[in-house]
Design a protein around this motif. Structure first.
Motif, PDB file in Angstrom:
ATOM      1  N   THR A   2      47.451  51.779  40.702  1.00 39.05           N
ATOM      2  CA  THR A   2      46.961  53.157  40.724  1.00 39.05           C
ATOM      3  C   THR A   2      46.020  53.332  41.912  1.00 39.05           C
ATOM      4  O   THR A   2      45.958  52.470  42.788  1.00 39.05           O
ATOM      5  CB  THR A   2      46.304  53.496  39.366  1.00 39.05           C
ATOM      6  OG1 THR A   2      45.959  54.869  39.341  1.00 39.05           O
ATOM      7  CG2 THR A   2      45.089  52.642  39.091  1.00 39.05           C
ATOM      8  N   GLY A   3      45.304  54.449  41.950  1.00 38.49           N
ATOM      9  CA  GLY A   3      44.607  54.845  43.163  1.00 38.49           C
ATOM     10  C   GLY A   3      43.328  54.096  43.469  1.00 38.49           C
ATOM     11  O   GLY A   3      42.851  53.266  42.679  1.00 38.49           O
ATOM     12  N   PRO A   4      42.722  54.410  44.623  1.00 39.65           N
ATOM     13  CA  PRO A   4      41.534  53.701  45.098  1.00 39.65           C
ATOM     14  C   PRO A   4      40.336  53.790  44.155  1.00 39.65           C
ATOM     15  O   PRO A   4      39.494  52.892  44.152  1.00 39.65           O
ATOM     16  CB  PRO A   4      41.219  54.392  46.433  1.00 39.65           C
ATOM     17  CG  PRO A   4      42.497  55.016  46.849  1.00 39.65           C
ATOM     18  CD  PRO A   4      43.195  55.415  45.591  1.00 39.65           C
ATOM     19  N   THR A   5      40.244  54.870  43.388  1.00 36.95           N
ATOM     20  CA  THR A   5      39.115  55.002  42.459  1.00 36.95           C
ATOM     21  C   THR A   5      39.520  54.781  41.011  1.00 36.95           C
ATOM     22  O   THR A   5      38.657  54.537  40.166  1.00 36.95           O
ATOM     23  CB  THR A   5      38.480  56.404  42.594  1.00 36.95           C
ATOM     24  OG1 THR A   5      39.467  57.408  42.294  1.00 36.95           O
ATOM     25  CG2 THR A   5      37.951  56.625  43.999  1.00 36.95           C
ATOM     26  N   GLN A   6      40.817  54.834  40.700  1.00 33.60           N
ATOM     27  CA  GLN A   6      41.266  54.688  39.313  1.00 33.60           C
ATOM     28  C   GLN A   6      41.581  53.241  38.923  1.00 33.60           C
ATOM     29  O   GLN A   6      41.619  52.904  37.750  1.00 33.60           O
ATOM     30  CB  GLN A   6      42.515  55.537  39.063  1.00 33.60           C
ATOM     31  CG  GLN A   6      42.289  57.035  39.178  1.00 33.60           C
ATOM     32  CD  GLN A   6      42.437  57.533  40.605  1.00 33.60           C
ATOM     33  OE1 GLN A   6      42.845  56.785  41.490  1.00 33.60           O
ATOM     34  NE2 GLN A   6      42.093  58.788  40.837  1.00 33.60           N
ATOM     35  N   THR A   7      41.851  52.400  39.906  1.00 35.21           N
ATOM     36  CA  THR A   7      42.218  51.009  39.617  1.00 35.21           C
ATOM     37  C   THR A   7      41.116  50.301  38.827  1.00 35.21           C
ATOM     38  O   THR A   7      39.929  50.470  39.102  1.00 35.21           O
ATOM     39  CB  THR A   7      42.483  50.261  40.939  1.00 35.21           C
ATOM     40  OG1 THR A   7      43.745  50.675  41.450  1.00 35.21           O
ATOM     41  CG2 THR A   7      42.527  48.762  40.717  1.00 35.21           C
ATOM     42  N   ARG A   8      41.560  49.505  37.854  1.00 34.90           N
ATOM     43  CA  ARG A   8      40.629  48.689  37.061  1.00 34.90           C
ATOM     44  C   ARG A   8      40.993  47.220  37.265  1.00 34.90           C
ATOM     45  O   ARG A   8      42.022  46.758  36.767  1.00 34.90           O
ATOM     46  CB  ARG A   8      40.720  49.059  35.586  1.00 34.90           C
ATOM     47  CG  ARG A   8      40.249  50.487  35.277  1.00 34.90           C
ATOM     48  CD  ARG A   8      40.591  50.861  33.844  1.00 34.90           C
ATOM     49  NE  ARG A   8      42.029  50.932  33.644  1.00 34.90           N
ATOM     50  CZ  ARG A   8      42.633  50.745  32.476  1.00 34.90           C
ATOM     51  NH1 ARG A   8      41.922  50.434  31.417  1.00 34.90           N
ATOM     52  NH2 ARG A   8      43.948  50.838  32.373  1.00 34.90           N
ATOM     53  N   PRO A   9      40.183  46.471  38.003  1.00 34.85           N
ATOM     54  CA  PRO A   9      40.507  45.062  38.261  1.00 34.85           C
ATOM     55  C   PRO A   9      40.710  44.281  36.967  1.00 34.85           C
ATOM     56  O   PRO A   9      40.118  44.588  35.927  1.00 34.85           O
ATOM     57  CB  PRO A   9      39.278  44.560  39.025  1.00 34.85           C
ATOM     58  CG  PRO A   9      38.719  45.794  39.681  1.00 34.85           C
ATOM     59  CD  PRO A   9      38.960  46.898  38.698  1.00 34.85           C
ATOM     60  N   LEU A  10      41.551  43.268  37.027  1.00 35.92           N
ATOM     61  CA  LEU A  10      41.827  42.434  35.860  1.00 35.92           C
ATOM     62  C   LEU A  10      40.681  41.461  35.615  1.00 35.92           C
ATOM     63  O   LEU A  10      40.053  40.965  36.554  1.00 35.92           O
ATOM     64  CB  LEU A  10      43.119  41.639  36.078  1.00 35.92           C
ATOM     65  CG  LEU A  10      44.390  42.422  36.405  1.00 35.92           C
ATOM     66  CD1 LEU A  10      45.553  41.459  36.615  1.00 35.92           C
ATOM     67  CD2 LEU A  10      44.711  43.421  35.301  1.00 35.92           C
ATOM     68  N   GLY A  11      40.438  41.193  34.342  1.00 40.24           N
ATOM     69  CA  GLY A  11      39.525  40.125  34.006  1.00 40.24           C
ATOM     70  C   GLY A  11      40.183  38.775  34.250  1.00 40.24           C
ATOM     71  O   GLY A  11      41.407  38.675  34.397  1.00 40.24           O
ATOM     72  N   GLU A  12      39.390  37.737  34.261  1.00 39.76           N
ATOM     73  CA  GLU A  12      39.927  36.411  34.590  1.00 39.76           C
ATOM     74  C   GLU A  12      40.993  35.969  33.592  1.00 39.76           C
ATOM     75  O   GLU A  12      42.050  35.458  33.980  1.00 39.76           O
ATOM     76  CB  GLU A  12      38.799  35.377  34.651  1.00 39.76           C
ATOM     77  CG  GLU A  12      39.257  34.021  35.153  1.00 39.76           C
ATOM     78  CD  GLU A  12      38.092  33.119  35.520  1.00 39.76           C
ATOM     79  OE1 GLU A  12      38.338  31.927  35.821  1.00 39.76           O
ATOM     80  OE2 GLU A  12      36.932  33.593  35.497  1.00 39.76           O
ATOM     81  N   ASP A  13      40.757  36.156  32.306  1.00 38.27           N
ATOM     82  CA  ASP A  13      41.731  35.736  31.297  1.00 38.27           C
ATOM     83  C   ASP A  13      43.053  36.474  31.471  1.00 38.27           C
ATOM     84  O   ASP A  13      44.132  35.865  31.387  1.00 38.27           O
ATOM     85  CB  ASP A  13      41.180  35.981  29.891  1.00 38.27           C
ATOM     86  CG  ASP A  13      40.060  35.019  29.528  1.00 38.27           C
ATOM     87  OD1 ASP A  13      39.892  34.000  30.239  1.00 38.27           O
ATOM     88  OD2 ASP A  13      39.340  35.294  28.544  1.00 38.27           O
ATOM     89  N   GLN A  14      42.988  37.797  31.694  1.00 37.97           N
ATOM     90  CA  GLN A  14      44.222  38.556  31.869  1.00 37.97           C
ATOM     91  C   GLN A  14      44.943  38.147  33.143  1.00 37.97           C
ATOM     92  O   GLN A  14      46.171  38.029  33.174  1.00 37.97           O
ATOM     93  CB  GLN A  14      43.949  40.061  31.888  1.00 37.97           C
ATOM     94  CG  GLN A  14      45.230  40.906  31.889  1.00 37.97           C
ATOM     95  CD  GLN A  14      44.971  42.400  31.857  1.00 37.97           C
ATOM     96  OE1 GLN A  14      43.845  42.849  32.066  1.00 37.97           O
ATOM     97  NE2 GLN A  14      46.004  43.175  31.582  1.00 37.97           N
TER      98      GLN A  14
END
Length: 589
Positions: A100-112
């Motif tokens: 998704t976009g530059p402001t909507q992206t949610r980085p993954l946690g380490e486990d995921q």
């Protein structure tokens, strides 16, 4: 029942329906018995497993519906083709966060991140089968997202520390297991993954069709943009995708999905959107021209509604009653929402949903109908061939915007376009594309679920972010010249928030359908039968307001436009238009 469904009978012969009585229309739970109320007050009951059981024999004969043609799935998801392979859910969940976009992206946690990369590795080694296998399209979309985030996104949406640690652990294993096209997508310059590789910098594709795609993708993966002719060239090289594994399309699905999601993540420029919009205008030859004085093209989101009543099909029947011809277009089922569409409703009711543009033109000219529906499957096969791929991309590609602004049939008279939007920032590009199409009037609506249906409910005090539901923006030309020919003085622009209460509508909650095709039809037919309530109000509101905003003849006064829409329903004319469409379309085989 005959009195209810046969438009030749006066609506005054229908007895009132009381709240404590069983409804006489379709129910969303189609395995339950149906109850019918006749004009003399008698209640009939018979078991129902298909829509045919909800129609009496005379109406079946009137509409010419063979039993084999009637289909009655309970929910919109049942229209998904069983031929489409399903994506791996673990990777798809990750794509929902990062594609998704530059402001909507949610980085993954380490486990995921560990779980996703482990799943990809096991799939690449051939350890996962069936729905557990990670498709080529998923690999392309996921790694394109990771590359663009590393190259071009702001710090907050770049890789998290957990993602970096997972990549450091898995990439030395992945680079030995993944195909070269995916390695190129993940590390096009050999500098992102921390483990130098010559594959990305030297990759040119494996076929002539891929060469231009790979060159364009290098720019996209760096966060850059392309020219109009460059985008059109890529699309025409690679589409249509061949389906059913009958023949190879000569292009990697990984590369194509990376290209599509990459352009959306970079937020397309006007020239890129124009390329997507116009690339296949000539696929079936010049569009036919209907001999009608006015034609409105309706661009609903192709992936449908999952929660609320979708009213546009019924609005089209209303507007056709007073000479405002309407052309709807869409698909039977489309990801990511896989919601209720006009094609599902029409097929449910027995209409022919495989019309050609020329057949749609003939129906538009028929005074007994005046509106038509075209499936993308018939009108633009190249774009339709992307349906399965789009499910594996997860997020909407650029074509999800531009397919709403199509002109599959033209008109001798005035033309207008109406399209729905949800995300702020796409209203102006949509209007730009409408002007590029040369229509006289254009309108974008932020309806519920990003669809076209304006609502009569009150605006939530908590919804203070972005444009509110019922926000409209558009333009209308002051002369018969097309929008391509007029100047800024001759074109009137506007934007406003429609408050239904200002036009005499009582605030009501939007009717829920929750993916039930039959429930949506039930609400629409009840309204066209004159049953007052939220669905009736929404159809009237959307017909009257659109007439007024597009500058239609006789709609200069909103109250007059709304009253005209009410009369089209209360007289039975709108219902007759809908039934005529089903009957006439069936004859066009």
């Amino acid at each position: 029942m005959k009195a209810l469904l046969n438009p030749e009978h006066s609506l005054s012969s229908i007895s009132p329906i009381h709240a404590n009585r069983p409804r006489n229309f379709l129910r969303s739970q189609t395995s339950l018995p149906f109850f019918f109320e006749y004009g003399d007050g008698r209640i009939g009951r018979k078991p129902c497993l298909t829509l045919k059981a909800a129609l009496d024999a005379s109406i079946i004969d009137q509409l010419g519906l063979p039993e084999s043609d009637i289909r009655n799935p309970a929910v919109s998801s049942s229209y998904r083709s069983s031929m489409f392979p399903k994506p791996n859910q673990t990777v798809l969940d990750a794509q929902a966060r990062v594609c998704t976009g530059p402001t909507q992206t949610r980085p993954l946690g380490e486990d995921q991140a560990y779980k996703v990369l482990d799943t990809i590795l096991r799939s690449a080694k051939g350890e996962l089968k069936g729905e557990d296998d990670v498709s080529k399209a998923q690999l392309g979309a996921f790694f394109a997202a990771m590359t663009i985030r590393a190259n071009a996104f702001p710090e907050a949406t770049q890789w998290s520390e957990g993602e970096r640690r997972a990549i450091n652990m898995f990439w030395p294993l992945l680079v030995r297991a993944l195909p070269q096209d995916v390695i190129f997508i993940a590390d096009p310059e050999g500098s992102i993954m921390g483990l130098g590789s010559s594959i990305g910098p030297s990759y040119v594709g494996t076929s002539s069709n891929e060469m231009r795609l790979v060159g364009a993708l290098r720019e996209v993966l760096a966060g850059g943009h392309l020219g109009y002719e460059e985008v059109q060239g890529v699309l025409r090289d690679v589409l249509p995708l061949k389906v059913d594994n009958v023949e190879s399309s000569g292009v990697s699905e990984s590369l194509l999905s990376a290209f599509l999601i990459g352009q959306r993540m970079n937020r397309e420029t006007d020239r890129e959107l124009k390329a997507y919009c116009l690339a296949f205008d000539d696929e079936l030859g010049p569009p036919p021209t209907a001999d009608v004085r006015s034609l409105t093209h309706y661009g609903e989101p192709y992936d449908g509604n999952t929660r609320y009543f979708r009213s546009t099909l019924f609005v089209a029947a209303v507007r056709a009653c007073y000479g405002e011809s309407c052309l709807l277009h869409g698909v039977e089922w489309m990801p990511p929402k896989g919601g209720i569409t006009e094609e599902q409703m029409l097929k449910f009711m027995g209409a022919n949903t495989s019309l050609s543009p020329l057949q749609a033109k003939d129906i538009l000219e028929d005074e007994e109908v005046g509106f038509a529906y075209l499936s993308q499957r018939e009108a633009c096969p190249s774009l339709y061939s992307l349906t399965s791929l789009r499910e594996h991309i997860k997020k909407r590609p650029p074509v999800a915007t531009t397919e709403k602004v199509q002109q599959f049939v033209k008109a001798r008279g005035k033309e207008a376009m109406v399209a729905g939007f949800y995300h702020d920032g796409y209203e102006e590009p949509l209007l730009m594309l409408m002007k590029r199409r040369g229509v006289h009037s254009g309108l974008v609506v932020k309806g519920e679920e990003g669809a076209l249906s304006m609502t009569t409910r009150l605006r939530s005090a908590q919804n203070l972010k972005g444009f509110p539901v019922n926000y409209c923006s558009g333009f209308r030309s002051m002369s018969m010249a097309s929008a391509c020919e007029v100047d800024g003085v001759s074109r009137q622009s506007f934007n406003l928030e429609v408050n239904a209460k200002d036009y005499g509508f009582e605030p009501t909650d939007t009717p829920r359908t929750d993916r039930s095709v039959s429930k949506n039809i039930e609400l629409g037919l009840a309204a066209l039968h004159g049953e007052k309530g939220p669905s009736y109000d929404r159809i009237v509101l959307n017909a009257g307001i659109v007439d007024h905003l597009l500058g239609c003849d006789g709609a200069e006064d909103i109250s007059v436009a709304v009253d005209r829409a009410r009369e089209a329903i209360d007289s039975g004319k709108a219902l007759k238009k809908l039934l005529n469409y089903i009957k006439i379309s069936q004859k066009m085989r």
